[in-house]
Design an enzyme around this catalytic site. Structure first.
Site, mmCIF file in Angstrom:
data_model
loop_
_atom_site.group_PDB
_atom_site.id
_atom_site.type_symbol
_atom_site.label_atom_id
_atom_site.label_comp_id
_atom_site.label_asym_id
_atom_site.label_seq_id
_atom_site.Cartn_x
_atom_site.Cartn_y
_atom_site.Cartn_z
ATOM 1 N N TYR A 1 0.850 -1.202 0.000
ATOM 2 C CA TYR A 1 0.000 0.000 0.000
ATOM 3 C C TYR A 1 0.878 1.241 0.000
ATOM 4 O O TYR A 1 1.821 1.350 0.787
ATOM 5 C CB TYR A 1 -0.912 0.023 1.231
ATOM 6 N N GLU B 1 -3.648 7.401 -4.368
ATOM 7 C CA GLU B 1 -3.600 6.138 -3.628
ATOM 8 C C GLU B 1 -3.303 4.975 -4.567
ATOM 9 O O GLU B 1 -4.023 4.778 -5.552
ATOM 10 C CB GLU B 1 -4.938 5.902 -2.917
#
Ligand code: ADP
Ligand code: MG
Length: 396
Positions: free
Chosen positions: A119, A207
């Protein structure tokens, strides 16, 4: 403003980030030609909607056993079959709400051999007033869940705006993501690239979930979600051109034309307020008396008659609205001008639902007199408490 994954990848590719090749299509007829442009033999068919959680999402029309909104395909034929299956159907994910979103576009992408899913995101960290990286080895899943259950697995790294991403910063991110070898070389390049893209394009969120380490040891941006600061769009015509209005709430688009800050909500009391703080307080007090607001709407400091009329039209276009609360503090704006605007707007849109108006501030008595003498069914309120109770009672 949000954009689709395939658009976000195009933007990042322009900065030199490692993304897979892919082709966006809007009809199943294009699927075969799209897949044939890719190296194969592994492909991925990805629903393009402005919401995450697509992989675990479910298509309303296809039943609970059907595959989700991101599907692997091992041949061109499988790509075509999946495209036919997915296009035009409604994908429900954790982020879409129960109504889901219709999938009108697919991204056919080169399939990657994944070793690890990580992530990585960039956001504006308001607590430190800097842009920050958020990095975790726990990619591919809900970062909110990771934050709740294993917060020690998340690194938040604010970036000094003068120095930019230093080698030490990049090293720290590599360590947090446990990158070595080729992946580390890629990472040291990628982090400054992402930061540059974020700053230059005035992003508010970037993101990448997941950023992957492939079996060949290299990094690849596998998913990309980008939001831009709406207040900076005027200087990015290239980004403005990426807007997909079909993904946005029609009422919000209409509101933006009149410079009204409007957010559609699920309740049934429409709100028209000047000032974001007062609008929030108005929503709170409606909830306090047991009802839910149908929207957030800030008409701004200089609410003209035209703006008030537009606001009324947008509020009443929502079939859930069973009553409207107008809460205006006449500071720079005078209450009599606002009252005239309200009366004109009510006449113009032919209001069918109860309306409670609370005015306070400059020329308030004149304003109230205009409302009382208008002959319209407008209930005047003395203060915020009184206004909220009156509209909640009227809606029943
Ligand atoms: P979402 O977050 O909306 O579910 P993603 O793009 O993250 O969508 O895709 C979900 C999962 O599908 C990823 O975590 C990854 O495991 C897999 N996936 C996505 N794109 C590819 C690809 N190009 N190659 C291989 N697997 C992929
Ligand atoms: Mg994802």
């Amino acid at each position: 403003m949000n954009i689709h994954e395939y658009q976000a990848k195009e933007v990042l590719k322009g900065y030199g980030a490692p993304v897979a090749s892919g082709v966006a299509i809007t009809s199943a007829d294009e699927a075969e030609a799209a897949a044939k442009q890719l190296p194969g033999p592994l492909y991925v068919v990805k629903s393009q909607i402005h919401a995450g959680g697509r992989g675990k999402g479910k298509f309303k029309e296809l039943g609970p056993d059907a595959k989700g909104g991101v599907r692997l395909a091992k041949s061109v034929e499988e790509v075509v079959a999946n495209a036919k299956d997915m296009l035009g159907n409604t994908l429900v994910t954790k982020q879409t709400g129960d109504a889901g979103k219709q999938v009108n576009r697919l991204y056919i992408e080169d399939g990657a051999d994944i070793d690890r899913e990580l992530y990585l995101s960039l956001l504006v960290d308001r607590t430190v007033g800097q842009i920050a990286f958020v990095a975790s080895t726990e990619g591919g899943m809900d970062i909110e869940t990771v934050a709740e259950e294993t917060p020690e697995k998340i690194l938040t790294l604010p970036i000094d705006p003068v120095a930019g991403v230093t080698a030490a910063n990049a090293e720290e991110l590599c360590n947090a993501l446990k990158l070595g070898g080729a992946a580390k070389v890629d990472g040291m390049q990628l982090f400054p690239i992402l930061y540059k893209a974020f700053v230059e394009k005035d992003m508010s969120l970037l993101e990448i979930n997941p950023l992957i380490v492939m079996t060949d040891g290299h990094l690849r941006v596998l998913d990309a979600k980008v939001s831009f600061d709406g207040n900076a769009l005027f200087r990015h015509d290239d980004i403005k051109a990426l807007r997909d209005e079909s993904e946005e709430d029609a009422k919000e688009i209409e509101a933006s034309k009149y410079d009204l800050a409007y957010v559609a909500l699920d309740g049934n009391i429409g709100c028209m307020v000047n000032g974001a703080g007062l609008a929030m307080a108005t929503m709170d007090i409606i909830k306090l008396y047991g009802k839910e607001p149908a929207n957030f709407l800030d008409v701004g400091g200089g609410a003209s008659k035209e703006k008030v009329t537009a606001a009324f039209k947008i509020i009443t276009a929502d079939p859930n609205v069973k009553g409207i609360l107008v809460n205006i503090f006449g500071g720079i704006m005078r209450c009599d001008v606002i009252a005239e605007g309200v009366v004109a707007a009510v006449k113009d849109v032919g209001l069918q639902v109860p309306l409670v108006v609370r005015l306070e501030g400059t020329n308030v008595e004149k304003g109230k007199a205009i409302l009382n003498e208008s002959g319209l069914a407008i209930t005047a309120a003395d203060d915020l408490d009184d206004a909220a109770q009156k509209i909640v009672a009227a809606v029943g």
